[in-house]
Design a protein around this motif. Structure first.
Motif, short mmCIF file in Angstrom:
data_model
loop_
_atom_site.label_atom_id
_atom_site.label_comp_id
_atom_site.label_asym_id
_atom_site.label_seq_id
_atom_site.Cartn_x
_atom_site.Cartn_y
_atom_site.Cartn_z
N MET A 4 0.86 -1.19 0.00
CA MET A 4 0.00 0.00 0.00
C MET A 4 0.88 1.22 0.00
SD MET A 4 -2.83 1.19 2.79
CE MET A 4 -3.64 2.77 2.62
N ALA A 5 0.56 2.14 -0.89
CA ALA A 5 1.37 3.36 -0.99
C ALA A 5 1.11 4.26 0.19
CB ALA A 5 1.06 4.09 -2.29
N ILE A 6 2.13 4.78 0.63
CA ILE A 6 1.99 5.73 1.74
C ILE A 6 1.47 7.04 1.24
CG2 ILE A 6 3.26 6.94 3.55
CD1 ILE A 6 5.14 4.60 3.65
N ASN A 7 1.86 7.41 0.07
CA ASN A 7 1.40 8.66 -0.55
C ASN A 7 1.20 8.38 -2.02
OD1 ASN A 7 0.99 11.25 -1.50
ND2 ASN A 7 2.49 12.15 -0.07
N HIS A 8 -0.03 8.63 -2.54
CA HIS A 8 -0.40 8.25 -3.91
C HIS A 8 0.02 9.25 -4.94
CE1 HIS A 8 -2.68 4.79 -2.52
NE2 HIS A 8 -3.22 5.59 -1.57
N ILE A 11 10.56 7.41 0.79
CA ILE A 11 9.74 6.50 -0.04
C ILE A 11 8.85 7.30 -0.95
CG2 ILE A 11 7.91 4.76 0.04
CD1 ILE A 11 9.20 3.70 2.58
N ASN A 12 8.23 8.33 -0.44
CA ASN A 12 7.33 9.17 -1.27
C ASN A 12 8.09 9.86 -2.39
OD1 ASN A 12 5.09 8.44 0.21
ND2 ASN A 12 5.22 10.22 1.59
N ARG A 13 9.37 10.23 -2.08
CA ARG A 13 10.13 10.96 -3.10
C ARG A 13 10.44 10.06 -4.29
NH1 ARG A 13 15.90 12.74 -1.23
NH2 ARG A 13 16.18 10.52 -1.60
N ASP A 14 10.76 8.77 -4.09
CA ASP A 14 11.12 7.83 -5.17
C ASP A 14 10.04 6.75 -5.31
OD1 ASP A 14 13.54 9.18 -5.54
OD2 ASP A 14 14.52 8.00 -3.98
N TYR A 15 8.78 7.11 -5.11
CA TYR A 15 7.70 6.11 -5.11
C TYR A 15 7.51 5.47 -6.47
CZ TYR A 15 3.17 3.94 -4.30
OH TYR A 15 2.15 3.03 -4.19
N ALA A 16 7.63 6.24 -7.57
CA ALA A 16 7.43 5.68 -8.93
C ALA A 16 8.46 4.61 -9.22
CB ALA A 16 7.49 6.81 -9.96
N GLN A 37 7.55 13.85 -7.46
CA GLN A 37 8.38 14.14 -6.27
C GLN A 37 7.84 15.36 -5.56
OE1 GLN A 37 12.47 14.45 -7.09
NE2 GLN A 37 13.05 14.99 -4.99
N PRO A 38 7.51 15.23 -4.32
CA PRO A 38 6.95 16.40 -3.60
C PRO A 38 8.00 17.48 -3.46
CG PRO A 38 7.41 14.64 -2.05
CD PRO A 38 7.65 14.07 -3.41
N PRO A 39 7.58 18.70 -3.46
CA PRO A 39 8.53 19.80 -3.27
C PRO A 39 9.12 19.74 -1.87
CG PRO A 39 6.29 20.61 -3.14
CD PRO A 39 6.18 19.18 -3.58
N SER A 40 10.37 20.14 -1.83
CA SER A 40 11.05 20.14 -0.52
C SER A 40 10.43 21.15 0.40
CB SER A 40 12.55 20.45 -0.70
OG SER A 40 12.69 21.73 -1.28
#
Length: 755
Positions: free
Chosen positions: A1-5, A78-83, A9-12
């Motif tokens: 399950m993804a933590i963030n869908h 994990i969210n930053r490199d989720y793809a 990459q979210p902005p810093s």
């Protein structure tokens, strides 16, 4: 399950801060996060290190905060490199097949590498073994060569020694041919001398060669002394060394006896080669130096003196220096040859000085005794001159320094106990002054007995003691600082003796055994001597005495001389500073005597109290005697002879002020008492008249008894003022005289003091 869908990459985000601007996840300085990454990290040791200064609750709170921040950071990563994380499984296709295809060539390469490595290690082992064998062989070869060389050198030395024995020592003995003996017996002395010189030179050169080979042999022996072969040869080496020493000694003695420069030179080179300088020095001492010294200072080894009486060394040193210059210069010049390597010899110290020291110790042991200071100092100075003469043979400053560093030189200097010498001089000089100051009275001396113009034995003793400190037959320049201190102590002792005596005289501190009886019992005329001597002593100390000291210390630095000058000048000043105290003591004594005459003014009251005596018309008889003690003192022989006009002026002025003050005190007391008495009588008379009804009116023109007393005192002080004027004192300049004038003078005479 993804933590963030979100697939992008979210902005810093900017770091979160608290109210004070610090990061929320900020940790204290003691919380070291990098310690968790250490491979040797253990939780027990980490907690035990922090528990000593951090409470468990605080530590647990910080660890929980750190865990929370780590979890948050993990989610952000994990969210930053989720793809890429999601697509990872789709990209890993036929991974097992690729691994199988790569495994076979890798295994093959590994086997080849292991085989090659085994071959290399085998070759390396064989190479190391060969090198070890080579090193062992090389070392064995070196030892063998060393043994061979040692054997060759021993054989060569023995051969040279045999060759040496075949050479006669001189032309008069030894294995000479019959023809040569016959030739010598014909009396051809010139040829005899030439042959002897050639033989000595030949022998000395051969000895030098042998010494050089022995030096090599010692080197070999030192490097292989534990080998059985060398141990077996040790006896041969010792025999060769013993033969060399014996032969070298004979040749050296022969060369010294005949003053053969070449032979001696070669022998010294031989001694230097075998590092046996002591034998050369001992031979020179016993062969040349000892006979010379025993001619001057005979002695025996048992310590029993067999020479001349007396312990003076000056004449002995003169003779020894002459003999050294005559018979020892030959070797000393050779040993100081430039670039010869003979600096290792110390004939001056270990031959000459050692023999001289031995001769003095056994022939004249009393020369070192400080019990007779004068003879001791003379011998010590003569010894320093002798050492300076020996240093004149040194070719350089470094040679002089080496000579002074020799053990025998140090031992020679230790024989002279300078500390004991100074202690004896101190007792002698200081004791002399103490003995002069112990007396119960001042001791005047005859004028003809003093060459310095002094009048007291105590002062003359001080000056003699001061000069004794710097006499040539007392002073030692090396301890001149001690004699300077003694000089200042003598001055201080004299000053303290005088000042303590004057203090006791002032306080009348006297007793049957008092050390200050001289001061208490001294008459003013006696203190004139003290003033005169203090002036002369101060002038002499600050003049001729300092000049004499400067002449002695002229070789010292300017700074040191200035310090000496300042200290002695301070001592002279302390003498001069005592003069006012002596003058005050004389003034006190004279004023006391004069005050006894002033006491007679109290008879004036009796003369006018309850009498009908008319008002006075002339001064009282006592006035002429008030200043008589002072005048008698000034007119005395001692005052006219020894007191300067300046000192007389100070004495007269001081005495006049003190006597006049006492005069005023008595007069004021007398007048005030008379006035009080007269007032009381008038009050009593007025009361009596009132009781009897008589008139209380009295004539204002009657002269009262107090007025008569004041009139008499006024006449007296005028005469007293005239007497002061004859002594050169202006009465009007004395405050107490002015007060006395205003006390008894009529109203019309108050404004001006005139008589």
């Amino acid at each position: 399950m993804a933590i963030n869908h979100h697939h992008h990459q979210p902005p810093s985000q900017p770091p979160r801060t608290d109210l004070f601007g610090d990061p929320i996840d900020h940790h204290p300085s003691w919380f070291n996060q990098s310690a968790f990454l250490n491979p040797s990290f253990t939780s027990e040791s980490y907690i035990s290190d922090l528990r000593t200064f951090v409470p468990f609750e605080t530590l647990r709170s910080e660890l929980q905060s750190h865990l929370t921040s780590l979890k948050t950071e993990l989610v952000e990563l994990i969210n930053r490199d989720y793809a890429d994380f999601v697509n990872l499984s789709s990209k890993l296709v036929d991974v097992d097949g690729a691994v199988l295809r790569m495994r076979a060539p890798l295994v093959e390469i590994r086997e080849k590498v292991l085989g090659f490595r085994s071959d290399v290690e085998m070759s390396l082992s064989e190479l190391k073994c060969g090198l070890r064998e080579r090193n062992v062989a090389s070392e064995a070869r070196e030892v063998l060569e060393l043994l061979i060389d040692t054997s060759h050198v021993v054989s060569k030395v023995e051969k040279l020694i045999k060759e040496l024995h075949s050479v006669p020592v001189d032309g008069s003995n030894g294995d000479l041919h019959t023809a040569e003996k016959s030739h010598l017996s014909n009396g051809v002395s010139k040829q005899h001398s030439k042959n002897g010189t050639d033989l000595r030179e030949t022998q000395s050169m051969l000895l030098e060669r042998i010494a050089s080979e022995m030096n090599r042999l010692k080197f070999y022996f030192a490097h292989a002394k534990d080998l059985p072969f060398i141990e077996n040869m040790e006896k041969r080496i010792q025999n060769a060394s013993s033969l060399l020493d014996t032969s070298l000694g004979h040749c050296f003695v022969d060369g010294l006896t005949h003053k053969d420069e070449n032979a001696v030179y070669n022998c010294l080179r031989a001694y230097a080669a075998v590092d046996n300088t002591q034998n050369a020095e001992d031979i020179f001492r016993s062969t040349v130096v000892a006979p010379l010294v025993q001619k001057v200072i005979p002695y025996s080894s048992s310590g029993v003196v067999s020479g001349s009486a007396g312990d003076e060394l000056e004449e002995d040193y003169k003779q020894i220096k002459h003999l050294i210059a005559e018979d020892c210069t030959f070797l000393l010049q050779i040993s100081s040859t430039e670039n010869s390597g003979f600096h290792v010899f110390s004939f001056l110290a270990n031959s000459i000085l050692k023999e001289v020291l031995w001769a003095i110790q056994h022939g004249k042991p009393g020369a070192f005794s400080p019990g007779r200071p004068t003879e001791f100092l003379k011998n010590y100075k003569s010894s320093l001159g002798f050492l300076a003469d020996l240093e004149g043979y040194c070719p350089s400053r470094s040679a002089v320094a080496n000579f002074r560093a020799e053990a025998v030189y140090v031992d020679f200097m230790k024989q002279w106990n300078i500390g004991v010498y100074f202690s004896l001089r101190f007792q002698e000089i200081a004791g002399s002054l103490d003995s002069a100051l112990v007396g119960s009275r001042l001791n005047p001396i005859q004028k003809s007995d003093s060459e310095h113009g002094l009048t007291l034995k105590q002062s003359l003793t001080l000056l003699e003691c001061l000069k004794s400190c710097w006499r040539e037959d007392v002073l030692l320049i090396s301890i001149s600082d001690k004699f300077l201190r003694l000089t200042l102590q003598l001055l201080s002792r004299y000053v303290n003796w005088l000042s303590a005596g004057l203090s006791a005289r002032k306080n009348r501190n006297s007793g049957p055994n008092s050390p200050f009886e001289w001061a208490v019992s001294a008459a003013p005329d006696d203190l004139i001597y003290v003033i005169h001597d203090l002036d002369h002593l101060a002038a002499d100390v600050c003049g001729n005495f300092i000049g004499h000291v400067f002449e002695i210390l002229k070789s010292c630095s300017t700074e040191e001389v200035d310090l000496v000058k300042d200290s002695i000048l301070q001592g002279g000043k302390s003498l001069k500073d005592l003069v006012p105290s002596v003058i005050d003591s004389i003034i006190d004594t004279l004023a006391e005597k004069c005050s006894e005459e002033v006491q007679q003014l109290q008879g004036i009251v009796a003369a006018y109290r309850m009498t009908k005596k008319p008002p006075p018309v002339r001064h009282s008889h006592y006035v002429s005697g008030v200043l008589r003690p002072l005048k008698v003192f000034l007119d005395g022989e001692r005052a006219t002879t020894y007191l300067t006009e300046d000192t007389k002026g100070k004495l007269v002025q001081g005495a006049a002020f003190k006597i006049t003050g006492r005069y005023y005190e008595l007069a004021a007391d007398t007048v005030n008492t008379a006035r009080k008495t007269e007032t009381s009588l008038q009050r009593i008379r007025q009361g009596a008249r009132a009781r009897h009804g008589a008139s209380s009116d009295t004539s204002g023109h009657n002269v009262t008894e107090t007025d008569k007393i004041c009139m008499q005192l006024f006449l007296d002080i005028q005469e007293y003022g005239r007497n002061l004027a004859t002594l050169g004192v202006e009465a009007a300049n004395i405050p107490s005289y002015t007060s006395l004038w205003q006390l008894v003078a009529p109203q019309d005479r108050q404004a001006e003091i005139r008589f």
